[in-house]
Write a protein that holds these residues in place. Structure first.
Motif, PDB file in Angstrom:
ATOM      1  N   ARG A  53      11.042  15.679  -7.085  1.00  0.00           N
ATOM      2  CA  ARG A  53      10.025  16.407  -6.323  1.00  0.00           C
ATOM      3  C   ARG A  53       8.630  16.161  -6.882  1.00  0.00           C
ATOM      4  N   ASP A  54       8.532  15.994  -8.213  1.00  0.00           N
ATOM      5  CA  ASP A  54       7.227  15.698  -8.802  1.00  0.00           C
ATOM      6  C   ASP A  54       6.765  14.295  -8.404  1.00  0.00           C
ATOM      7  N   GLN A  56       7.621  12.634  -5.667  1.00  0.00           N
ATOM      8  CA  GLN A  56       7.240  12.619  -4.253  1.00  0.00           C
ATOM      9  C   GLN A  56       5.957  13.405  -4.007  1.00  0.00           C
ATOM     10  N   ALA A  57       5.667  14.388  -4.861  1.00  0.00           N
ATOM     11  CA  ALA A  57       4.398  15.104  -4.722  1.00  0.00           C
ATOM     12  C   ALA A  57       3.228  14.191  -5.064  1.00  0.00           C
ATOM     13  N   ARG A  58       3.407  13.333  -6.063  1.00  0.00           N
ATOM     14  CA  ARG A  58       2.339  12.408  -6.437  1.00  0.00           C
ATOM     15  C   ARG A  58       2.241  11.226  -5.476  1.00  0.00           C
ATOM     16  N   CYS A  59       3.383  10.854  -4.882  1.00  0.00           N
ATOM     17  CA  CYS A  59       3.398   9.704  -3.974  1.00  0.00           C
ATOM     18  C   CYS A  59       4.272  10.052  -2.768  1.00  0.00           C
ATOM     19  N   PRO A  60       3.722  10.728  -1.750  1.00  0.00           N
ATOM     20  CA  PRO A  60       4.528  11.173  -0.606  1.00  0.00           C
ATOM     21  C   PRO A  60       5.226  10.034   0.132  1.00  0.00           C
ATOM     22  N   GLU A  61       4.659   8.828   0.119  1.00  0.00           N
ATOM     23  CA  GLU A  61       5.260   7.714   0.847  1.00  0.00           C
ATOM     24  C   GLU A  61       6.300   6.976   0.012  1.00  0.00           C
ATOM     25  N   LEU A  62       6.735   7.550  -1.117  1.00  0.00           N
ATOM     26  CA  LEU A  62       7.689   6.916  -2.023  1.00  0.00           C
ATOM     27  C   LEU A  62       9.019   6.662  -1.316  1.00  0.00           C
ATOM     28  N   VAL A  63       9.531   5.421  -1.410  1.00  0.00           N
ATOM     29  CA  VAL A  63      10.856   5.073  -0.885  1.00  0.00           C
ATOM     30  C   VAL A  63      11.880   5.365  -1.975  1.00  0.00           C
ATOM     31  N   VAL A  64      12.901   6.148  -1.648  1.00  0.00           N
ATOM     32  CA  VAL A  64      13.860   6.644  -2.634  1.00  0.00           C
ATOM     33  C   VAL A  64      15.168   5.864  -2.536  1.00  0.00           C
TER      34      VAL A  64
END
Length: 523
Positions: A53-54, A56-64
């Motif tokens: 969650r941290d 994705q908070a810093r990089c909302p467009e992160l591919v997981v």
């Protein structure tokens, strides 16, 4: 030693497998923490060890992506093959890192710099991935040199390592995190400061693990130069009829073969540090690869590397994979070291802290489970792993014996709506339908505020006669993925009258037509 390193390989391999471009920010997660991320993700503030969650908070467009050792090994095999086209003696350290002896190849290609440039171009043109080259004395120094794209002069490894942070000792597959933390607390912040200590003091304070780390910090080889030549009888092989053409079947057979291989080494007081995996297909094709390891291999480590190698062979691109199944497999110890001082920690059943007698019992039980798998198949024996979760059923994950038992969802993380201890002694594979009514005989439901419409008075389980509720606790609310969407439910504990009395876990779930069920029973 020359080391070729593909940066962020788990993230690169995950993107390649998913058909995603390498340019968008991407990260690989294990147990909800970042284990690898791309350059673009790091530029946005994502770091290894960060919570999902941290990140994705810093990089909302992160591919997981999730971890997959087989995927990483399968996609790295073309890189190793590309290097092997130019240099002999390629050793895979782990997916993303290969090592080769540099002296002969450098002389043939006109120097170390020319060889490095040629290998970078070779990997880029054949596989389409970026890599970095490092040259230094010993695998450890060469690996750190590759991280920095440095060619260290012969005999200058100690000077190169001296200013580097002490955390560099904690490389993957080494388990030196506790040692590194202790060294930092003692004020030893660089490899040079640690290397200045007397070897006698290091051994007396940190033991054999500290001695090995001390050798590395000094720029010396991870093992003494005089190694024992492996006796020829330590090589193990097996014929397969029908031939192996599936990775899961190969992985299952590898467990048995790895046990035999390891037992033969242990009987001679040896441990394997370079493993040769050689295969012959039904049509006579010969496949081989050498895996180099910083630490002596355990039976599970041997089986893992065989499985990874079969991933690379059998799932390669058309034209690169063998044309038939593997009919013969041979495991050969390319390099061994004395393993007497490590036997208790490595050769037992893998259960530490139980005492020698209990470890032997665990080893005996493990052999029995492998025997059952040999008779009934790899999916015949399961053991439970306790994961995190809100309900009792989702907290227990069954894993085939011998497979990775790492925790996917850490239990210590906050789980809103989690049931308090103790958990039900019996959790049904399929919940039993139930009806819960209040004192007036009306069905108990939940309000918009997700509270019970009335206290439960009677419970009827699976169409049986109603039982009076003597006491109850709750409710515990679990939200779905989006508000009250799929997965949302309400749980209560109820003590029902009877001979004897019985405590049950009741769950109300469903959006359009909520239905009570009995999820578990308490002792």
């Amino acid at each position: 030693m020359l080391v070729l390193w593909c940066p962020d390989w788990p993230a690169v391999a995950a993107a390649m497998a998913a058909g995603v471009s390498a340019h968008p920010p991407a990260a690989v997660f294990s147990a909800n923490r970042v284990v690898a991320c791309s350059v673009t993700a790091r530029s946005a503030g994502v770091r290894r060890g960060m919570r999902r969650r941290d990140a994705q908070a810093r990089c909302p467009e992160l591919v997981v992506f999730g971890t997959d050792d087989g995927r990483d090994a399968r996609l790295f095999e073309p890189v190793a093959a590309a290097v092997e086209e130019l240099v002999v003696g390629v050793e895979v350290v782990r997916p993303g890192l290969v090592a080769v002896p540099v002296t002969g190849a450098a002389g043939y290609f006109g120097g170390e710099l020319s060889l490095a440039e040629l290998l970078i171009d070779q990997v880029a043109s054949r596989v389409g991935v970026e890599c970095q080259i490092g040259v230094a004395d010993g695998l450890f120094a060469a690996t750190l040199a590759a991280h920095r794209s440095v060619l260290v002069d012969r005999g200058a490894a100690r000077e190169f390592l001296a200013p580097l942070d002490i955390t560099e000792l904690d490389q993957p597959d080494t388990e030196r995190a506790e040692l590194v933390d202790l060294l930092r607390r003692l004020g030893l912040r660089t490899l040079g400061a640690f290397a200045e200590l007397a070897e006698r003091d290091v051994v007396s304070r940190f033991g054999s693990a500290g001695l090995l780390a001390h050798r590395l910090a000094q720029g010396r080889s991870e093992r003494p130069p005089h190694r024992r030549r492996p006796p020829p009888e330590l090589t193990v092989s097996k014929e397969f009829d029908p031939p192996l053409d599936r990775v899961d079947a190969a992985a299952f057979m590898a467990k048995t073969l790895a046990g035999r291989f390891h037992a033969g080494l242990a009987a001679h007081g040896l441990a394997c540090t370079r493993l040769g995996i050689h295969a012959v297909t039904e049509r006579g094709e010969e496949l081989s690869r050498v895996w180099r390891c910083a630490e002596p291999l355990t039976p599970q480590g041997i089986a893992d590397r065989v499985r990874w190698q079969f991933e690379g062979w059998l799932k390669a691109a058309p034209g690169a994979r063998p044309t038939s199944g593997v009919s013969r497999l041979r495991l050969e110890p390319e390099e061994t070291v004395a393993g007497n001082s490590l036997q208790l920690g490595l050769w037992r059943g893998g259960v530490r802290g139980l005492g020698e007698e209990n470890e032997l019992a665990a080893e005996k039980a493990g052999r029995a489970l492998v025997r059952v798998q040999g008779l009934l198949g790899p999916e015949s024996v399961f053991t439970a792993v306790l994961d995190g979760g809100r309900g009792p059923a989702e907290r227990v994950r069954l894993v085939p014996w011998g497979d990775d038992r790492s925790v996917h969802s850490p239990p210590e993380m906050p789980w809103p709506g989690r049931l308090p201890a103790p958990s039900p002694a019996t959790v049904f594979a399929k919940a039993l339908p139930a009806r819960v009514v209040d004192s007036a005989g009306a069905a108990v439901e939940t309000t918009r505020q997700r509270r019970l419409t009335a206290p439960p008075h009677e419970v009827s389980v699976n169409g049986a006669a109603p039982q009076r509720v003597l006491d109850w606790a709750g409710p515990w609310q679990v939200s779905g993925r989006w508000g009250d969407g799929p997965g949302a439910c309400t749980r209560i504990q109820a003590l029902l009258a009877g001979e004897p009395e019985v405590a049950v876990l009741l769950t109300l779930a469903g959006q359009d037509h909520p239905q009570w069920t009995v999820e578990g029973v308490y002792d």
